[in-house]
Scaffold this motif. Sequence first.
Motif, PDB file in Angstrom:
ATOM      1  N   SER A 139    -105.281  18.731-105.369  1.00  0.00           N
ATOM      2  CA  SER A 139    -105.790  19.573-106.451  1.00  0.00           C
ATOM      3  C   SER A 139    -104.903  19.474-107.694  1.00  0.00           C
ATOM      4  N   ASP A 154    -116.836  16.243-113.221  1.00  0.00           N
ATOM      5  CA  ASP A 154    -118.250  16.575-113.146  1.00  0.00           C
ATOM      6  C   ASP A 154    -118.358  17.945-112.472  1.00  0.00           C
ATOM      7  N   GLU A 155    -119.567  18.408-112.246  1.00  0.00           N
ATOM      8  CA  GLU A 155    -119.768  19.745-111.689  1.00  0.00           C
ATOM      9  C   GLU A 155    -119.177  19.891-110.287  1.00  0.00           C
ATOM     10  N   ASP A 156    -119.324  18.850-109.451  1.00  0.00           N
ATOM     11  CA  ASP A 156    -118.774  18.911-108.090  1.00  0.00           C
ATOM     12  C   ASP A 156    -117.253  19.026-108.112  1.00  0.00           C
ATOM     13  N   LEU A 157    -116.614  18.235-108.954  1.00  0.00           N
ATOM     14  CA  LEU A 157    -115.159  18.294-109.045  1.00  0.00           C
ATOM     15  C   LEU A 157    -114.719  19.649-109.595  1.00  0.00           C
ATOM     16  N   TYR A 158    -115.415  20.149-110.594  1.00  0.00           N
ATOM     17  CA  TYR A 158    -115.085  21.473-111.133  1.00  0.00           C
ATOM     18  C   TYR A 158    -115.206  22.539-110.042  1.00  0.00           C
ATOM     19  N   ASN A 159    -116.270  22.494-109.259  1.00  0.00           N
ATOM     20  CA  ASN A 159    -116.446  23.471-108.178  1.00  0.00           C
ATOM     21  C   ASN A 159    -115.341  23.354-107.147  1.00  0.00           C
ATOM     22  N   TYR A 160    -114.919  22.128-106.846  1.00  0.00           N
ATOM     23  CA  TYR A 160    -113.824  21.927-105.894  1.00  0.00           C
ATOM     24  C   TYR A 160    -112.538  22.558-106.394  1.00  0.00           C
ATOM     25  N   GLU A 163    -112.488  26.546-106.308  1.00  0.00           N
ATOM     26  CA  GLU A 163    -112.584  27.213-105.007  1.00  0.00           C
ATOM     27  C   GLU A 163    -111.245  27.705-104.555  1.00  0.00           C
TER      28      GLU A 163
END
Length: 163
Positions: A139, A154-160, A163
């Motif tokens: 991270s 991207d959105e997936d990386l931002y969400n990761y 969290e």
Amino acid sequence: MLCRSDAFFTLRDRISLCKLWRSIILLNDAAMKKFASELGVKDYLLFCEILLQRPINTRQTAYQLANMLTREERAYMQEMASNHFDRIIQVLKDLPRPMLLVFRNINTVRSINVILGSPVDRYVVMAKRSESMMMKIISVLLRLFIYFGLIVPDEDLYNYLVE
């Protein structure tokens, strides 16, 4: 616990140690050899036994490591210490110096666990902790890459990352 023992570990050594611990718990022989080698050790099975402070039985299945040594396991470890001292010293010479502090800390955890009647499976708890440490390292690296513009999130990386 494994990786926070000493601030002088390189990031590479921290990751290798975490992966080595996990591969020991999963009894993944090839991975044990690989990550011990990354830490500079050729005699990987002996190194893993020193790290766990117990014999490694590759015929066992993962997560069957008892907290207390049996009489046979204790005899094996004593025999290894007295009859293979030169190999043990070589493993210790091959290691990054901060690993000696890791051994001391693992021994302290083992002692406390035994004194308390072995209430937890220290091997699995430490494996989970090392996995958590690896995720934190990833991270931080991702955040640095984003900060310096080396990757675009991207959105997936931002969400990761949130969290």
